[in-house]
Design an enzyme around this catalytic site. Structure first.
Site, mmCIF file in Angstrom:
data_model
loop_
_atom_site.group_PDB
_atom_site.id
_atom_site.type_symbol
_atom_site.label_atom_id
_atom_site.label_comp_id
_atom_site.label_asym_id
_atom_site.label_seq_id
_atom_site.Cartn_x
_atom_site.Cartn_y
_atom_site.Cartn_z
ATOM 1 N N ASP A 116 5.121 -48.932 18.210
ATOM 2 C CA ASP A 116 4.328 -48.644 17.005
ATOM 3 C C ASP A 116 5.180 -48.030 15.896
ATOM 4 O O ASP A 116 6.135 -47.295 16.164
ATOM 5 C CB ASP A 116 3.174 -47.698 17.372
ATOM 6 C CG ASP A 116 2.117 -47.666 16.286
ATOM 7 O OD1 ASP A 116 1.925 -48.696 15.608
ATOM 8 O OD2 ASP A 116 1.476 -46.610 16.112
ATOM 9 N N GLY A 117 4.807 -48.333 14.659
ATOM 10 C CA GLY A 117 5.449 -47.703 13.504
ATOM 11 C C GLY A 117 6.202 -48.654 12.594
ATOM 12 O O GLY A 117 6.876 -48.222 11.663
ATOM 13 N N GLY A 154 5.034 -50.783 10.306
ATOM 14 C CA GLY A 154 4.494 -50.781 8.942
ATOM 15 C C GLY A 154 4.956 -49.550 8.177
ATOM 16 O O GLY A 154 5.399 -49.650 7.015
ATOM 17 N N ARG A 155 4.854 -48.380 8.822
ATOM 18 C CA ARG A 155 5.273 -47.133 8.158
ATOM 19 C C ARG A 155 6.775 -47.137 7.879
ATOM 20 O O ARG A 155 7.234 -46.646 6.858
ATOM 21 C CB ARG A 155 4.871 -45.917 9.012
ATOM 22 C CG ARG A 155 3.400 -45.550 8.848
ATOM 23 C CD ARG A 155 2.936 -44.648 9.937
ATOM 24 N NE ARG A 155 2.783 -45.384 11.195
ATOM 25 C CZ ARG A 155 2.727 -44.813 12.384
ATOM 26 N NH1 ARG A 155 2.844 -43.508 12.498
ATOM 27 N NH2 ARG A 155 2.559 -45.550 13.469
ATOM 28 N N ASN A 183 -5.663 -56.276 16.718
ATOM 29 C CA ASN A 183 -4.748 -56.502 15.584
ATOM 30 C C ASN A 183 -5.155 -57.702 14.714
ATOM 31 O O ASN A 183 -4.653 -57.844 13.593
ATOM 32 C CB ASN A 183 -3.296 -56.647 16.059
ATOM 33 C CG ASN A 183 -2.660 -55.340 16.513
ATOM 34 O OD1 ASN A 183 -1.814 -55.314 17.403
ATOM 35 N ND2 ASN A 183 -3.061 -54.226 15.912
ATOM 36 N N TRP A 184 -6.096 -58.531 15.197
ATOM 37 C CA TRP A 184 -6.599 -59.645 14.370
ATOM 38 C C TRP A 184 -7.330 -59.143 13.134
ATOM 39 O O TRP A 184 -7.572 -59.910 12.194
ATOM 40 C CB TRP A 184 -7.548 -60.542 15.181
ATOM 41 C CG TRP A 184 -6.912 -61.192 16.361
ATOM 42 C CD1 TRP A 184 -7.101 -60.848 17.670
ATOM 43 C CD2 TRP A 184 -5.984 -62.291 16.379
ATOM 44 N NE1 TRP A 184 -6.349 -61.656 18.493
ATOM 45 C CE2 TRP A 184 -5.661 -62.558 17.722
ATOM 46 C CE3 TRP A 184 -5.398 -63.080 15.377
ATOM 47 C CZ2 TRP A 184 -4.780 -63.565 18.115
ATOM 48 C CZ3 TRP A 184 -4.518 -64.088 15.762
ATOM 49 C CH2 TRP A 184 -4.218 -64.327 17.112
ATOM 50 N N ARG A 234 -2.013 -41.869 21.345
ATOM 51 C CA ARG A 234 -3.165 -42.590 21.894
ATOM 52 C C ARG A 234 -2.704 -43.863 22.590
ATOM 53 O O ARG A 234 -1.570 -44.308 22.430
ATOM 54 C CB ARG A 234 -4.211 -42.876 20.815
ATOM 55 C CG ARG A 234 -3.700 -43.652 19.628
ATOM 56 C CD ARG A 234 -4.830 -44.013 18.652
ATOM 57 N NE ARG A 234 -4.297 -44.563 17.433
ATOM 58 C CZ ARG A 234 -4.150 -43.885 16.288
ATOM 59 N NH1 ARG A 234 -4.519 -42.622 16.202
ATOM 60 N NH2 ARG A 234 -3.617 -44.470 15.234
HETATM 61 C C1 IPE Z 1 -0.975 -50.674 19.055
HETATM 62 O O1 IPE Z 1 -0.663 -50.245 17.788
HETATM 63 C C2 IPE Z 1 -0.733 -52.156 19.200
HETATM 64 C C3 IPE Z 1 0.666 -52.581 19.213
HETATM 65 C C4 IPE Z 1 1.707 -51.796 19.142
HETATM 66 C C5 IPE Z 1 0.874 -54.008 19.346
HETATM 67 P P1 IPE Z 1 -1.754 -50.194 16.616
HETATM 68 O O2 IPE Z 1 -1.038 -49.788 15.394
HETATM 69 O O3 IPE Z 1 -2.523 -51.450 16.587
HETATM 70 O O4 IPE Z 1 -2.717 -49.034 17.120
HETATM 71 P P2 IPE Z 1 -3.697 -48.080 16.305
HETATM 72 O O5 IPE Z 1 -4.529 -48.958 15.417
HETATM 73 O O6 IPE Z 1 -2.850 -47.143 15.533
HETATM 74 O O7 IPE Z 1 -4.493 -47.358 17.347
HETATM 75 C C1 IPE Z 2 3.231 -51.987 15.505
HETATM 76 O O1 IPE Z 2 3.503 -51.480 14.244
HETATM 77 C C2 IPE Z 2 3.233 -53.487 15.529
HETATM 78 C C3 IPE Z 2 1.890 -54.086 15.682
HETATM 79 C C4 IPE Z 2 0.780 -53.437 15.866
HETATM 80 C C5 IPE Z 2 1.811 -55.539 15.643
HETATM 81 P P1 IPE Z 2 2.367 -51.286 13.157
HETATM 82 O O2 IPE Z 2 2.247 -52.512 12.342
HETATM 83 O O3 IPE Z 2 1.098 -50.823 13.797
HETATM 84 O O4 IPE Z 2 2.994 -50.129 12.276
HETATM 85 P P2 IPE Z 2 2.238 -48.865 11.684
HETATM 86 O O5 IPE Z 2 1.585 -48.163 12.835
HETATM 87 O O6 IPE Z 2 1.233 -49.378 10.701
HETATM 88 O O7 IPE Z 2 3.321 -48.059 11.058
HETATM 89 MG MG MG Z 3 0.384 -48.998 14.272
#
Ligand code: IPE
Ligand code: IPE
Ligand code: MG
Length: 238
Positions: free
Chosen positions: A20-21, A23-24, A68-69, A190
């Site tokens: 995760d992370g 996007g940020r 994620n969809w 989480r």
């Molecule tokens: C969990 O991350 C799913 C993946 C890493 C593929 P998300 O970014 O979707 O989770 P939430 O929305 O913060 O709980």
């Molecule tokens: C995890 O990174 C990748 C996927 C869920 C596909 P995010 O895209 O959730 O990145 P943040 O949490 O928004 O930074």
């Molecule tokens: Mg995320």
């Protein structure tokens, strides 16, 4: 700590990672979220190699959840494009390292081209006896349990035959042991619907480092933290 200084015997056999992370990471650099996913993919390759070098037997990577969809169509399309490119482009790496690819999640919900590439990659690597990389793609822990129970009921089993063991045997990959260690990068604490059944007694490790910044050292640190934990599985310390 260098990866070679982790004693082989205490290396978790199965590690799951909530990557995760992305996007940020991109937003901090005033870039598009998609750039973060591109960097996240490079990072996943780095960590697959590091885990294999450490002697991990199974590595489950949370690539795309059933939730994620909900994201913008452009972001979803970009991630699916990356997945396709990864499945096609990394086969030489898997061959060289004898890594077997597996899948967890609902294949029925994937775009047909991705599901075809996935099937081919699973077939191409099915005889490799090195580490197994399980791609959690269109994966949700609740969805996996629902699909397992549906398989049981479709087989016409009476209610008393629905047990923890029969559910377990109908999960996506019943031959794979439960994860010893589940890691989440990116600062949130989480599960986000990852390995709900299998993670019942996993050790959890949360890291503030955003996924694209993860290195071999972060993985070694997570394994070192795991090695200090005492697992009791509901029992008491002997
Ligand atoms: C969990 O991350 C799913 C993946 C890493 C593929 P998300 O970014 O979707 O989770 P939430 O929305 O913060 O709980
Ligand atoms: C995890 O990174 C990748 C996927 C869920 C596909 P995010 O895209 O959730 O990145 P943040 O949490 O928004 O930074
Ligand atoms: Mg995320």
């Amino acid at each position: 700590m260098s990866s070679s200084s982790v004693p082989a015997l205490q290396v978790p056999a199965h590690i799951g990672i909530i990557m995760d992370g992305n996007g940020r990471w991109a937003q901090e650099r005033k870039q598009l979220r998609t750039q973060g996913h591109l960097e996240g993919l490079k990072c996943a390759k780095r960590i697959v190699k590091a885990a294999s070098d450490l002697g991990v037997r199974y590595l489950t990577l949370y690539v795309f959840s059933t939730e994620n969809w909900k994201r913008a169509a452009e972001e979803v399309g970009f991630i699916m494009g990356l997945v396709k490119q990864y499945l096609k482009g990394e086969l030489d790496f898997y061959r060289e390292n004898r890594i077997r690819l597996r899948h967890t999640g609902d294949p029925a919900g994937l775009p047909p081209d991705i599901s075809r590439e996935l099937r081919e990659a699973l077939e191409e690597t099915c005889s490799f006896e090195g580490m197994q990389v399980i791609l959690a793609l269109n994966y949700g822990g609740r969805d996996e349990i629902v699909r397992a129970v549906r398989r049981l009921t479709a087989a016409g089993l009476p209610p008393e035959a629905v047990t923890a063991e029969t559910i377990r045997r109908n999960l996506d990959n019943p031959d794979i042991p439960d994860p010893d260690l589940i890691i989440r990068s990116g600062g949130d604490h989480r599960i986000s619907n990852f390995l709900l059944w299998e993670g019942a007694y996993s050790e959890y490790y949360f890291s503030d480092t955003l996924w694209p910044d993860w290195t071999e050292t972060d993985l070694a640190d997570a394994v070192a933290a795991y090695q200090k934990r005492e697992r009791r599985f509901g029992g008491v310390k002997p």
